[in-house]
Motif scaffolding. Sequence first.
Motif, PDB file in Angstrom:
ATOM      1  N   SER A 106     -15.942   2.382  -2.013  1.00  0.00           N
ATOM      2  CA  SER A 106     -15.728   1.343  -3.012  1.00  0.00           C
ATOM      3  C   SER A 106     -14.272   0.908  -2.991  1.00  0.00           C
ATOM      4  O   SER A 106     -13.396   1.652  -2.556  1.00  0.00           O
ATOM      5  CB  SER A 106     -16.098   1.866  -4.387  1.00  0.00           C
ATOM      6  OG  SER A 106     -15.252   2.943  -4.710  1.00  0.00           O
ATOM      7  N   LEU A 107     -14.025  -0.295  -3.457  1.00  0.00           N
ATOM      8  CA  LEU A 107     -12.663  -0.818  -3.468  1.00  0.00           C
ATOM      9  C   LEU A 107     -11.971  -0.439  -4.771  1.00  0.00           C
ATOM     10  O   LEU A 107     -12.627  -0.296  -5.804  1.00  0.00           O
ATOM     11  CB  LEU A 107     -12.701  -2.336  -3.346  1.00  0.00           C
ATOM     12  CG  LEU A 107     -13.059  -2.902  -1.974  1.00  0.00           C
ATOM     13  CD1 LEU A 107     -13.235  -4.405  -2.072  1.00  0.00           C
ATOM     14  CD2 LEU A 107     -11.980  -2.572  -0.966  1.00  0.00           C
ATOM     15  N   PRO A 108     -10.656  -0.282  -4.741  1.00  0.00           N
ATOM     16  CA  PRO A 108      -9.938  -0.063  -6.001  1.00  0.00           C
ATOM     17  C   PRO A 108     -10.058  -1.315  -6.885  1.00  0.00           C
ATOM     18  O   PRO A 108     -10.373  -2.397  -6.373  1.00  0.00           O
ATOM     19  CB  PRO A 108      -8.491   0.142  -5.554  1.00  0.00           C
ATOM     20  CG  PRO A 108      -8.543   0.404  -4.095  1.00  0.00           C
ATOM     21  CD  PRO A 108      -9.772  -0.262  -3.585  1.00  0.00           C
ATOM     22  N   PRO A 109      -9.758  -1.188  -8.173  1.00  0.00           N
ATOM     23  CA  PRO A 109      -9.824  -2.367  -9.053  1.00  0.00           C
ATOM     24  C   PRO A 109      -8.840  -3.452  -8.598  1.00  0.00           C
ATOM     25  O   PRO A 109      -7.853  -3.142  -7.921  1.00  0.00           O
ATOM     26  CB  PRO A 109      -9.416  -1.819 -10.419  1.00  0.00           C
ATOM     27  CG  PRO A 109      -9.436  -0.354 -10.304  1.00  0.00           C
ATOM     28  CD  PRO A 109      -9.371   0.017  -8.873  1.00  0.00           C
ATOM     29  N   ARG A 112      -4.988  -2.955  -9.073  1.00  0.00           N
ATOM     30  CA  ARG A 112      -4.373  -1.981  -8.160  1.00  0.00           C
ATOM     31  C   ARG A 112      -4.320  -2.543  -6.740  1.00  0.00           C
ATOM     32  O   ARG A 112      -3.382  -2.294  -6.005  1.00  0.00           O
ATOM     33  CB  ARG A 112      -5.133  -0.657  -8.198  1.00  0.00           C
ATOM     34  CG  ARG A 112      -4.893   0.106  -9.497  1.00  0.00           C
ATOM     35  CD  ARG A 112      -5.608   1.424  -9.520  1.00  0.00           C
ATOM     36  NE  ARG A 112      -5.274   2.266  -8.385  1.00  0.00           N
ATOM     37  CZ  ARG A 112      -4.100   2.866  -8.200  1.00  0.00           C
ATOM     38  NH1 ARG A 112      -3.140   2.682  -9.077  1.00  0.00           N
ATOM     39  NH2 ARG A 112      -3.894   3.629  -7.156  1.00  0.00           N
ATOM     40  N   ALA A 115      -1.332  -4.601  -6.587  1.00  0.00           N
ATOM     41  CA  ALA A 115      -0.096  -3.796  -6.518  1.00  0.00           C
ATOM     42  C   ALA A 115       0.110  -3.245  -5.113  1.00  0.00           C
ATOM     43  O   ALA A 115       1.221  -3.271  -4.577  1.00  0.00           O
ATOM     44  CB  ALA A 115      -0.181  -2.660  -7.537  1.00  0.00           C
ATOM     45  N   VAL A 116      -0.984  -2.767  -4.518  1.00  0.00           N
ATOM     46  CA  VAL A 116      -0.895  -2.203  -3.165  1.00  0.00           C
ATOM     47  C   VAL A 116      -0.501  -3.292  -2.169  1.00  0.00           C
ATOM     48  O   VAL A 116       0.352  -3.087  -1.295  1.00  0.00           O
ATOM     49  CB  VAL A 116      -2.246  -1.559  -2.770  1.00  0.00           C
ATOM     50  CG1 VAL A 116      -2.254  -1.185  -1.304  1.00  0.00           C
ATOM     51  CG2 VAL A 116      -2.523  -0.345  -3.637  1.00  0.00           C
ATOM     52  N   LEU A 119       3.129  -4.002  -2.439  1.00  0.00           N
ATOM     53  CA  LEU A 119       3.938  -2.952  -1.805  1.00  0.00           C
ATOM     54  C   LEU A 119       3.951  -3.146  -0.282  1.00  0.00           C
ATOM     55  O   LEU A 119       5.011  -3.124   0.358  1.00  0.00           O
ATOM     56  CB  LEU A 119       3.386  -1.570  -2.157  1.00  0.00           C
ATOM     57  CG  LEU A 119       4.121  -0.378  -1.563  1.00  0.00           C
ATOM     58  CD1 LEU A 119       5.528  -0.271  -2.136  1.00  0.00           C
ATOM     59  CD2 LEU A 119       3.364   0.931  -1.826  1.00  0.00           C
ATOM     60  N   ALA A 120       2.750  -3.375   0.276  1.00  0.00           N
ATOM     61  CA  ALA A 120       2.653  -3.522   1.736  1.00  0.00           C
ATOM     62  C   ALA A 120       3.394  -4.774   2.211  1.00  0.00           C
ATOM     63  O   ALA A 120       4.170  -4.727   3.169  1.00  0.00           O
ATOM     64  CB  ALA A 120       1.188  -3.583   2.160  1.00  0.00           C
ATOM     65  N   PHE A 123       7.229  -4.325   1.812  1.00  0.00           N
ATOM     66  CA  PHE A 123       7.834  -3.519   2.873  1.00  0.00           C
ATOM     67  C   PHE A 123       7.841  -4.281   4.197  1.00  0.00           C
ATOM     68  O   PHE A 123       8.877  -4.378   4.866  1.00  0.00           O
ATOM     69  CB  PHE A 123       7.095  -2.187   3.043  1.00  0.00           C
ATOM     70  CG  PHE A 123       7.569  -1.446   4.255  1.00  0.00           C
ATOM     71  CD1 PHE A 123       8.788  -0.798   4.236  1.00  0.00           C
ATOM     72  CD2 PHE A 123       6.841  -1.450   5.430  1.00  0.00           C
ATOM     73  CE1 PHE A 123       9.272  -0.160   5.366  1.00  0.00           C
ATOM     74  CE2 PHE A 123       7.306  -0.811   6.560  1.00  0.00           C
ATOM     75  CZ  PHE A 123       8.523  -0.162   6.520  1.00  0.00           C
ATOM     76  N   ALA A 124       6.659  -4.830   4.557  1.00  0.00           N
ATOM     77  CA  ALA A 124       6.569  -5.500   5.863  1.00  0.00           C
ATOM     78  C   ALA A 124       7.475  -6.723   5.907  1.00  0.00           C
ATOM     79  O   ALA A 124       8.239  -6.910   6.869  1.00  0.00           O
ATOM     80  CB  ALA A 124       5.118  -5.900   6.137  1.00  0.00           C
TER      81      ALA A 124
END
Lengths: 273, 403
Positions: A106-109, A112, A115-116, A119-120, A123-124
């Motif tokens: 399942s996928l996170p909500p 989130r 947010a992920v 972050l990715a 950084f990239a």
Amino acid sequence: MRIPRWLPVVLFGVAIALLWTIVEVVAPAAIRSAHSGRGPLALRNALSGRDVHPASHYVAVWRHRARPAAVAVTVVGLVAATLSSVAVRRRIARALVPRAGSPAASLPPPGRRAAVTCLALGFAGGSLIELAIDPPYRGEHWPFSQYRMYSETPRRSPLVGRRLFGVTAEDPAREIPLQGAYIRPFDGPRLAISFDRLDQAPDRERLLTAALADCLRRYELRRARGAHAGPRLEALRLYRLTWNVDDRASTRDSPGKELIWEVQASNPPTRSR
Amino acid sequence: MLFFALMVVFFARRDYAGWADVSRVFWKPVGIVALLRLPVLPQPALAAFSVAWKALLVLSALGIFTRISTAGAFLLGTYLIGIPESFGKIHHADAILVWAMATLALSRSGDGWSVDALMRAARRPELPSTPRSGEYTWPIRMMWLVMSIIFFSAGVSKLRHGGLAFVTSDALATHFIHSNYGLGRPAGAPLVDWGLWFAHHPVLCRAMGAGSLLFELALPLALFSRWARRLVVPGVFSLQLGITFLMGPDFLRFAFCYLFWVPWEKIGVALKKSTDTKNRHQFLYDGSCGLCQKTVAVVRRLDVLDRIVFRDALRDWPAIRTEFPTLSQEACLENMHVVTASGRVETGFDAYRAISWSLPLLWPIAPLLYVPLVPAVGRRVYAAVARGRHRGGCPVPTRSAAP
């Protein structure tokens, strides 16, 4: 009209070959020609200071700038050419679909996931920008970096570095290199690079005096606390060490020493902070 | 858990308070430290931050208040790691730790092996251990991305500043020689002086340079290809190991992040498969008792190798009776029973002691259960808790629930 499958690949090959011909052959030839006073006026004007620098200097600058760009275009083109193949696209799509037997994850909500993703992408994106602007050494936007360690071609000899020595309060006095526990919380590279910077600063005399006095004060403070077992020092000296490097490192213990700065313990200057 | 445990070990003796005592002439803030105008706090404050950070790392490693402790570890860690970077040199092996802590702070890492997970299992024994979710895979992929971009950047920087000179010239041989010049290279002496031998073999040096460059540039492929993961990740690990051995700088803290490439799930499955199913302990409990269910939920969490078979002495009794005719149902409902792989029957505290050897996560405390006085105290505590459970709404059923 149906486009033949091989056409994009051939076009890509021609375009890349053309690009590298321009980068490696045409542009250097044009630069050399302009340097000798021929060719387009705009290019001749662009070579400011051509009385000072040889043509090879401008060719080197051109290659330094153009090659990374050409590599980037080639890589992007290669990816695009690869993705132009239907078979490759189908394989990627197949790889991204979960296998029939595997339990679905399942996928996170959504919050989130956002947010992920931030972050990715953060950084990239930050890392790629850092790579593109290639800031000077120590000018990196930490924690981003273009990681340029070992990227420059070193000169074999001489090897030069600024190093700190303590003068012991003994008779006769000895000079001991300050490293390890003697210079905490610094480590060797941090202290050496700090002195490189301070020695090249416009007000180097004030800065070096303050820096050496600070190192001496911390050395004695830590010695008194028992943090190291070094001898009492009466002075600190900053040297420029020069090694004539040989392939067996047989000269490692006999560098040439040139005194840059010295601070006496008996008359420590006021700290600058 | 393992990542934070390694962080604890590595940073346990690091002194950050000392930076407060360093003259400002050395201070040249970089990156986020300059952007946020972070100051060097006074010594007591830095010492307190340092202790708090290490405590948060310990809590994160154990998985206690994981969401808060990992977030706190990230914030304090970024500050404490960032301060030394602003005194002279940026150590390239440090930044990845900040990204790893950010990733874990945002993740639900405490849902796996953690004290939080055990407590949750005790509170809500009916919940499954960890549902299959993208929540538990994105942090790993994120760290793959971080490492890939770092190595790729290093490769591109080499091409940019030296072209192919890293491969075609004696650049690597020169690095090897310089590394053996003691004071000439303050980053630390190499572990061995073999670099000098390599420097005399230019072809080898160039091959090593080509290999290094190739691995650095190819690591992003590992994001998509299993074969690249098997080949390139060990390649870049060897590259860093080679730097430490032949040139000096150590990448120990960087190496913590290789944990994210280890296929833990596959290793777990392989270990479970290697466990002999005939040599498993039988854990007999009262399935109608809430306290027993909580205990079972916790032990299930700890049983990562599938070494224990859990059996409800109320509902599964006919099968249990057939298998172990010497046992009585009343006794099994009264006290927890463990039938070991060798057929020995242990009850109460001794049952816990028996299973502690089957659960690797309990191995650190298993020997303590044999220390004189501990068994006596343990048996009394177990008896008191067992009596309490009967008084507190978990009566011992008088007969089998099965027909």
